[in-house]
Write an enzyme that holds these catalytic residues in place. Structure first.
Site, PDB file in Angstrom:
ATOM      1  N   ALA A 256       0.848  -1.188   0.000  1.00  0.00           N
ATOM      2  CA  ALA A 256       0.000   0.000   0.000  1.00  0.00           C
ATOM      3  C   ALA A 256       0.886   1.241   0.000  1.00  0.00           C
ATOM      4  O   ALA A 256       2.003   1.227   0.526  1.00  0.00           O
ATOM      5  CB  ALA A 256      -0.899  -0.002   1.229  1.00  0.00           C
TER       6      ALA A 256
ATOM      7  N   GLY B 262       0.748  -5.114   0.827  1.00  0.00           N
ATOM      8  CA  GLY B 262      -0.268  -5.324  -0.202  1.00  0.00           C
ATOM      9  C   GLY B 262       0.283  -6.013  -1.448  1.00  0.00           C
ATOM     10  O   GLY B 262      -0.470  -6.668  -2.179  1.00  0.00           O
TER      11      GLY B 262
ATOM     12  N   GLU C 128       0.172  -9.544  -0.658  1.00  0.00           N
ATOM     13  CA  GLU C 128      -1.244  -9.939  -0.619  1.00  0.00           C
ATOM     14  C   GLU C 128      -1.818 -10.095  -2.027  1.00  0.00           C
ATOM     15  O   GLU C 128      -2.653 -10.967  -2.268  1.00  0.00           O
ATOM     16  CB  GLU C 128      -2.032  -8.917   0.204  1.00  0.00           C
ATOM     17  CG  GLU C 128      -1.646  -9.002   1.681  1.00  0.00           C
ATOM     18  CD  GLU C 128      -2.193  -7.852   2.514  1.00  0.00           C
ATOM     19  OE1 GLU C 128      -1.865  -6.687   2.184  1.00  0.00           O
ATOM     20  OE2 GLU C 128      -2.937  -8.102   3.463  1.00  0.00           O
TER      21      GLU C 128
ATOM     22  N   GLU D 185       3.770  -4.845   7.900  1.00  0.00           N
ATOM     23  CA  GLU D 185       2.864  -3.836   8.444  1.00  0.00           C
ATOM     24  C   GLU D 185       3.116  -3.575   9.928  1.00  0.00           C
ATOM     25  O   GLU D 185       2.973  -2.458  10.403  1.00  0.00           O
ATOM     26  CB  GLU D 185       1.408  -4.265   8.233  1.00  0.00           C
ATOM     27  CG  GLU D 185       0.896  -4.079   6.813  1.00  0.00           C
ATOM     28  CD  GLU D 185       1.185  -5.252   5.894  1.00  0.00           C
ATOM     29  OE1 GLU D 185       2.055  -6.095   6.218  1.00  0.00           O
ATOM     30  OE2 GLU D 185       0.540  -5.324   4.832  1.00  0.00           O
TER      31      GLU D 185
HETATM   32  C1  HXC Z   1       4.881   4.578  -0.894  1.00  0.00           C
HETATM   33  C2  HXC Z   1       6.944   3.734  -1.417  1.00  0.00           C
HETATM   34  C3  HXC Z   1       6.601   2.491  -0.855  1.00  0.00           C
HETATM   35  C4  HXC Z   1       5.295   2.348  -0.304  1.00  0.00           C
HETATM   36  C5  HXC Z   1       8.625   2.365  -1.590  1.00  0.00           C
HETATM   37  N1  HXC Z   1       8.196   3.606  -1.865  1.00  0.00           N
HETATM   38  N2  HXC Z   1       7.671   1.670  -0.967  1.00  0.00           N
HETATM   39  N3  HXC Z   1       6.087   4.761  -1.436  1.00  0.00           N
HETATM   40  N4  HXC Z   1       4.484   3.426  -0.335  1.00  0.00           N
HETATM   41  N5  HXC Z   1       4.855   1.191   0.214  1.00  0.00           N
HETATM   42  C6  HXC Z   1       8.951   4.679  -2.512  1.00  0.00           C
HETATM   43  C7  HXC Z   1      10.006   5.283  -1.611  1.00  0.00           C
HETATM   44  O1  HXC Z   1       9.430   6.241  -0.756  1.00  0.00           O
HETATM   45  C8  HXC Z   1      10.944   5.869  -2.616  1.00  0.00           C
HETATM   46  O2  HXC Z   1      10.435   7.086  -3.121  1.00  0.00           O
HETATM   47  C9  HXC Z   1      10.923   4.863  -3.752  1.00  0.00           C
HETATM   48  O3  HXC Z   1       9.695   4.135  -3.606  1.00  0.00           O
HETATM   49  C10 HXC Z   1      12.078   3.876  -3.704  1.00  0.00           C
HETATM   50  O4  HXC Z   1      12.070   3.237  -2.425  1.00  0.00           O
HETATM   51  P1  HXC Z   1      13.350   3.219  -1.457  1.00  0.00           P
HETATM   52  O5  HXC Z   1      12.843   3.003  -0.079  1.00  0.00           O
HETATM   53  O6  HXC Z   1      14.215   4.404  -1.701  1.00  0.00           O
HETATM   54  O7  HXC Z   1      14.108   1.929  -1.991  1.00  0.00           O
HETATM   55  P2  HXC Z   1      15.040   0.928  -1.143  1.00  0.00           P
HETATM   56  O8  HXC Z   1      15.936   1.687  -0.229  1.00  0.00           O
HETATM   57  O9  HXC Z   1      15.648   0.028  -2.146  1.00  0.00           O
HETATM   58  O10 HXC Z   1      14.046   0.089  -0.217  1.00  0.00           O
HETATM   59  C11 HXC Z   1      13.063  -0.743  -0.810  1.00  0.00           C
HETATM   60  C12 HXC Z   1      12.065  -1.200   0.266  1.00  0.00           C
HETATM   61  C13 HXC Z   1      11.480   0.030   0.989  1.00  0.00           C
HETATM   62  C14 HXC Z   1      12.788  -2.127   1.280  1.00  0.00           C
HETATM   63  C15 HXC Z   1      10.977  -2.011  -0.442  1.00  0.00           C
HETATM   64  O11 HXC Z   1      11.028   0.960  -0.007  1.00  0.00           O
HETATM   65  C16 HXC Z   1      10.342  -0.266   1.892  1.00  0.00           C
HETATM   66  O12 HXC Z   1      10.534  -0.810   3.005  1.00  0.00           O
HETATM   67  N6  HXC Z   1       9.133   0.100   1.488  1.00  0.00           N
HETATM   68  C17 HXC Z   1       7.938  -0.029   2.308  1.00  0.00           C
HETATM   69  C18 HXC Z   1       7.431  -1.462   2.299  1.00  0.00           C
HETATM   70  C19 HXC Z   1       6.255  -1.647   3.218  1.00  0.00           C
HETATM   71  O13 HXC Z   1       6.300  -1.371   4.432  1.00  0.00           O
HETATM   72  N7  HXC Z   1       5.125  -2.093   2.662  1.00  0.00           N
HETATM   73  C20 HXC Z   1       3.898  -2.339   3.406  1.00  0.00           C
HETATM   74  C21 HXC Z   1       2.993  -1.140   3.308  1.00  0.00           C
HETATM   75  S1  HXC Z   1       1.527  -1.335   4.270  1.00  0.00           S
HETATM   76  P3  HXC Z   1      11.175   8.492  -2.906  1.00  0.00           P
HETATM   77  O14 HXC Z   1      10.242   9.470  -3.548  1.00  0.00           O
HETATM   78  O15 HXC Z   1      11.335   8.649  -1.444  1.00  0.00           O
HETATM   79  O16 HXC Z   1      12.484   8.309  -3.628  1.00  0.00           O
HETATM   80  C22 HXC Z   1       0.510  -2.300   3.347  1.00  0.00           C
HETATM   81  C23 HXC Z   1      -0.879  -2.696   3.867  1.00  0.00           C
HETATM   82  C24 HXC Z   1      -1.492  -1.724   4.759  1.00  0.00           C
HETATM   83  O17 HXC Z   1       0.842  -2.715   2.300  1.00  0.00           O
HETATM   84  C25 HXC Z   1      -2.876  -2.166   5.200  1.00  0.00           C
HETATM   85  C26 HXC Z   1      -3.908  -1.152   4.836  1.00  0.00           C
HETATM   86  C27 HXC Z   1      -5.284  -1.505   5.204  1.00  0.00           C
END
Ligand code: HXC
Length: 256
Positions: free
Chosen positions: A63, A108, A111, A131
């Site tokens: 997400a 997501g 998922e 999450e």
């Molecule tokens: C928004 C995201 C994103 C996300 C990455 N980006 N994941 N933006 N939402 N989930 C963006 C970063 O902000 C960044 O943009 C660009 O993508 C590249 O990511 P980096 O972090 O710079 O890359 P890296 O260092 O290689 O790390 C990769 C990664 C990390 C390990 C995948 O991005 C990460 O941990 N992302 C979050 C993963 C996560 O927690 N997902 C679960 C979300 S919650 P900028 O503009 O800053 O360069 C979910 C469900 C929620 O999914 C339930 C709701 C009901």
């Protein structure tokens, strides 16, 4: 376009195309996926759906965290319901789906892969439901579909620690069907090619029967199996398949 749908021979190919944000799922992208899946459901001449993410770094990082943060609570609930209903469409498509996980599949993103019929991973694929690290829990089906695939103990551990699951472990625990070297799209076509020559409606009966196995009692599941196997038996394709066996020739199924 952040979600692209194209036809490639026997296959529909759905690509998440927002590589600058690692294909993160905004609410608007979830809506686009839903509409694309409706289109897939209406396509007449495809035999499977392949789902992938653009770029070589991520299938989908989950997400869109920046968007989640700025939404009021009521929208979060709608968001979870939207994600759940969009991913549920994968289970009711007339064709099977194969997630091609080419890098990170987090939250997501995992998922979405879990909601597909099958999962193939490249050796650099990393799965996770992180999450908990955000103070959240999965909301697009992960708490329900992960334990069905890998068992409750492993699912709880993955969800409560938020740890990464690399491709080789994902294969070992049954989270993915296979890890494949090289061209993942071609591997997806080859993998799906092992079943796409069989009767589409009969494949759908098989999928429906197995999908229900995790939801119902054994008794009810056996009833569902008896009903669906009777439906299969009544098809012209079953007649053809059994005739071909007796006549020692290859069956020619006509999807009916
Ligand atoms: C928004 C995201 C994103 C996300 C990455 N980006 N994941 N933006 N939402 N989930 C963006 C970063 O902000 C960044 O943009 C660009 O993508 C590249 O990511 P980096 O972090 O710079 O890359 P890296 O260092 O290689 O790390 C990769 C990664 C990390 C390990 C995948 O991005 C990460 O941990 N992302 C979050 C993963 C996560 O927690 N997902 C679960 C979300 S919650 P900028 O503009 O800053 O360069 C979910 C469900 C929620 O999914 C339930 C709701 C009901």
């Amino acid at each position: 376009m952040p979600v692209e749908l194209k036809k490639d021979g026997d296959f529909a190919v759905l690509t998440l195309n927002r590589p600058e944000a690692l294909n993160a799922l905004s609410f608007s992208i979830l809506g686009d996926i839903g509409r694309a899946l409706d289109e897939v459901a209406a396509m007449k001449d495809i035999r499977a759906l392949l789902v992938t993410g653009a770029g070589d770094k991520a299938f989908c990082a989950g997400a869109d965290i920046k968007e989640l943060r700025n939404r009021p609570l009521i929208d979060q609930k709608r968001g979870a319901e939207l994600g759940q209903s969009v991913f549920a469409k994968l289970g009711t498509l007339p064709v099977a789906s194969v997630a091609l996980v080419n890098g990170y599949a987090f939250g997501g993103g995992s998922e979405l892969a879990l909601a597909c019929t099958f999962r193939l991973a490249s050796p650099n694929a990393i799965f996770g439901l992180p999450e908990i690290k955000l103070g959240l829990i999965p909301g697009y089906g992960g708490t329900q579909r992960l334990p069905r695939l890998v068992g409750e103990g492993r699912a709880l551990e993955i969800i409560m620690t938020g740890r990464n699951v690399k491709a080789d472990e994902a294969e070992r625990i049954g989270l993915v069907n296979a890890v494949v070297e090289g061209d993942l799209m071609q591997a997806g076509r080859d993998f799906a090619g092992k079943f796409t020559r069989y009767s589409l409606p009969v494949l759908e009966f098989a999928r429906r029967a197995v999908q229900r196995a995790g939801d119902v009692t054994l008794e009810e599941g056996l009833r569902i199996e008896a009903d669906l196997s009777t439906l299969a038996y009544r098809t012209a394709d079953a007649e053809e398949g059994m005739a071909a066996f007796e006549e020692k020739r290859k069956a020619e199924f006509r999807d009916g």
